[in-house]
Every structure is written in C-alpha cells, then in structure tokens.
Design an enzyme around this catalytic site. Structure first.
Site, PDB file in Angstrom:
ATOM      1  N   LEU A 100       0.732  -1.163  -0.092  1.00  0.00           N
ATOM      2  CA  LEU A 100       0.050  -0.078   0.016  1.00  0.00           C
ATOM      3  C   LEU A 100       0.959   1.265  -0.079  1.00  0.00           C
ATOM      4  CD1 LEU A 100      -2.918  -1.138   2.466  1.00  0.00           C
ATOM      5  CD2 LEU A 100      -2.849  -1.384  -0.049  1.00  0.00           C
ATOM      6  N   HIS A 101       0.419   2.441  -0.866  1.00  0.00           N
ATOM      7  CA  HIS A 101       1.066   3.556  -0.986  1.00  0.00           C
ATOM      8  C   HIS A 101       0.242   4.493  -1.079  1.00  0.00           C
ATOM      9  CE1 HIS A 101      -0.465   3.070  -5.133  1.00  0.00           C
ATOM     10  NE2 HIS A 101       0.321   2.203  -5.159  1.00  0.00           N
ATOM     11  N   GLY A 126      -1.368   6.347  -3.206  1.00  0.00           N
ATOM     12  CA  GLY A 126      -2.467   6.197  -4.291  1.00  0.00           C
ATOM     13  C   GLY A 126      -3.434   5.506  -3.434  1.00  0.00           C
ATOM     14  N   HIS A 127      -3.074   4.299  -3.005  1.00  0.00           N
ATOM     15  CA  HIS A 127      -4.193   3.520  -1.886  1.00  0.00           C
ATOM     16  C   HIS A 127      -4.646   4.532  -0.915  1.00  0.00           C
ATOM     17  CE1 HIS A 127      -1.644  -0.112  -3.490  1.00  0.00           C
ATOM     18  NE2 HIS A 127      -2.899  -0.468  -4.047  1.00  0.00           N
ATOM     19  N   GLY A 138      -8.787   3.646  -8.609  1.00  0.00           N
ATOM     20  CA  GLY A 138      -7.992   4.769  -9.127  1.00  0.00           C
ATOM     21  C   GLY A 138      -8.143   5.062 -10.610  1.00  0.00           C
ATOM     22  N   GLN A 159      -9.061  -0.342 -16.520  1.00  0.00           N
ATOM     23  CA  GLN A 159      -9.776  -1.496 -15.359  1.00  0.00           C
ATOM     24  C   GLN A 159     -10.960  -0.661 -14.836  1.00  0.00           C
ATOM     25  OE1 GLN A 159      -7.209  -3.214 -12.113  1.00  0.00           O
ATOM     26  NE2 GLN A 159      -8.066  -1.484 -10.813  1.00  0.00           N
ATOM     27  N   VAL A 217      -2.793   9.546  -7.975  1.00  0.00           N
ATOM     28  CA  VAL A 217      -1.703  10.279  -7.121  1.00  0.00           C
ATOM     29  C   VAL A 217      -0.444  10.063  -7.535  1.00  0.00           C
ATOM     30  CG1 VAL A 217      -0.787  10.380  -4.566  1.00  0.00           C
ATOM     31  CG2 VAL A 217      -3.254   9.894  -5.204  1.00  0.00           C
ATOM     32  N   ARG A 221       4.669  -1.122  -8.398  1.00  0.00           N
ATOM     33  CA  ARG A 221       5.785  -1.689  -9.355  1.00  0.00           C
ATOM     34  C   ARG A 221       6.977  -0.682  -9.198  1.00  0.00           C
ATOM     35  NH1 ARG A 221       0.995  -4.065 -12.000  1.00  0.00           N
ATOM     36  NH2 ARG A 221       1.542  -6.537 -11.848  1.00  0.00           N
TER      37      ARG A 221
END
Ligand code: AMP
Length: 279
Positions: A33-34, A36-37, A147, A153, A176, A187
């Site tokens: 998790l980063h 963005g999450h 996102g 997706q 983000v 990644r």
C-alpha cells in the site's frame, strides 16, 4: 480495526454493519500500500459509515510470464496503513480462501479488453473483473473506490456493474503522483535509481500530449505524437502504446475532446509502467 481472513467472518461483520443500517465503502487492493491506495481509503473514510479494504494478490489477473511471484507483499506494513487510514474491517484472504479451486465460471470482458492493456496482457482484465465481482458480492458495499491510474480497469468495472446490474456505486479517484510526476505504483519498487529517473518521462510525455490539445491540436495523431516524441526521442523508450481513447470504450477517437484519456504503457528496464491523463 478488525482483521478477517475468511468469507464467513467477513460476512458476519458486514451483516452486522448492514443491520445497523451502516453504508459500506470498499477499497480493493493487492497490498504494497502506498499514497495512491491511501487516497482511496481516505475518500472511502470520508464518505461511508464503515470502510472495508481487501488485500489480495489475485493470481487470475497475472499472465504466466508476469510478476505474480515477485509482486511486493508486506502484510505488517499494509495493516499499519489500513489502521492509520481508519479502516474498520481488513479482509485478507489467502489464495485458498478466494479460489479454493480455479473458478470454473469467470467473467469475460468483450471489446473493451481487445485494446491497449487487454492486448498487452491477455486475460488480465477478465481476471480483474472476475475477482472484483466476487469481492463486491462478499463485501456488499454501497460504494467501491478505484483509481484513475488504472483507467481501463476502471472502465471495465463500470461496464461490468452496468451490464450485470451490480447494486454498487463505483467511485473513481484521481491519480496520486510523486513530486516529480511519476504515478505512485507498487511496481515502482522494481526500478533501479537510473530507471526511476527515466520513469519520470511518462508523465512529462502525457503532459506534452495534453498541452498539445490545450494549444488547439484536435487531431488525435498529433496529440499522441507529442507524447510519443518525448518517450522515443530523448528517453529512447519504446512504448507498448500511446493512445488517445474514449474513457468508457477505450476505442480510438476521431477527434480530440476534453474528457478523453491519453494512455501509455512503457517498459523501463524489466518493469512495465502504465499511466494516463485526462484531456
Ligand atoms: P492495486 O493494489 O495496484 O490493485 O491497486 C488498488 C487500487 O488502487 C486500484 O483501484 C488502483 O487503480 C488504485 N491505485 C493504484 N495506484 C494509484 C495511484 N497512484 N493513484 C490513485 N489510485 C491508485
């Protein structure tokens, strides 16, 4: 924060929330998790009584030559992020729980998966749709958060929900980025220092395409070329694609218009990065 690993435990926790009349917001993730999450989790926290997040690295959406085995996994760090973002219920199934046997009945995405990511990663979007369908059934959220970073997706999930009458509202959250523009991604951890510097060209290239549109270019090829020039020229990268597409169908457009998606996928070293901007 309650941590559950089985569908049965998840169901009893979400049933209890439902009986209280609480609306559930859901953020599905593959962990690592980063920021963005975290933006998705914060939005879910702000808009719902109860927040459920899942962490599951879904084998169905990885191709045989892809990075399933080396995909970053750090349960302790993930749980810390989920707790810090005020998640009520963390669903952390293992593979046997989610897919005790490979599912015999799966979702198949149509033409939307014949383009861009679908072409580059056969079966990927089918695998995403199948796991998200199952997760939405298990969690039963009023709203689920995705996102814009993974724009195709997102389009597939929106279409799935419409086509198959899922009762969930899909909420899209902006991409983000790192201060230098690189879209935050699990990644990115694969990139060496020189690759990480090179990777900043993705957003610069997409921005150049968007700038061409803002400067009045309406020919999709001209918008794409403005982005492609930066990727191929100074950076010497060979993008899988640079494409201006309709945000719902991912079909190529005849004329550039606001709201369309300029998307790219580029291999930097061994790492395949994707990014997009909205005109
Ligand atoms: P993943 O864990 O990669 O499957 O991503 C889980 C969710 O986080 C998906 O809806 C992604 O689109 C979203 N996401 C990943 N990176 C970003 C980002 N940089 N900004 C916003 N959302 C993101």
């Amino acid at each position: 924060m309650l941590e559950v690993a089985s569908s049965a435990e998840l169901r009893s926790a979400t049933d209890a929330a439902g009986q209280r009349g609480a609306g559930i917001g859901f953020v599905p993730t593959m962990g690592a998790l980063h920021a963005g999450h975290r933006a998705l989790l914060a939005r879910a926290r702000a808009e719902n009584d109860v927040v459920v997040a899942s962490v599951f690295v879904n084998p169905l959406q990885f191709g045989p030559a892809e990075d399933l085995a080396r995909y970053p996994r750090d349960r302790g760090a993930d749980l810390a992020v989920l707790a810090a973002e005020g998640v009520d219920l963390a669903f952390l199934p293992d593979e046997r729980e989610m897919w005790p046997a490979p599912p015999e009945v799966r979702l198949q995405v149509g033409g939307l998966a014949d383009r861009l990511e679908g072409l580059a990663r056969p079966g990927h979007l089918d695998g995403v749709a199948t796991v998200v369908a199952k997760l939405l059934h298990l969690v039963g959220p009023a709203r689920a958060y995705f996102g814009q970073k993974d724009a195709q997706q997102l389009a597939v999930i929106r279409r799935m929900v419409d086509d198959l009458a899922f009762p969930n509202q899909i909420v899209a959250c902006p991409t983000v980025r790192e201060p230098d523009g690189l879209a935050v991604s699990s990644r990115n951890a694969y990139l060496s220092a020189p690759e990480r510097r090179l990777a900043t060209v993705l957003y610069r290239a997409l921005s150049a395409g968007r700038d061409a549109f803002r400067a009045g270019r309406r020919d999709p090829a001209a918008v794409e070329a403005a982005a492609r020039d930066l990727l191929e020229g100074p950076a010497g990268l060979q993008p899988d694609y640079v494409a201006l597409v309709d945000p719902a169908t991912f079909e190529p457009v005849k004329q550039a218009e606001a709201g369309q998606v300029l998307a790219t996928a580029v291999r930097v070293g061994r790492t395949r990065l994707i990014d997009n901007v909205i005109l």
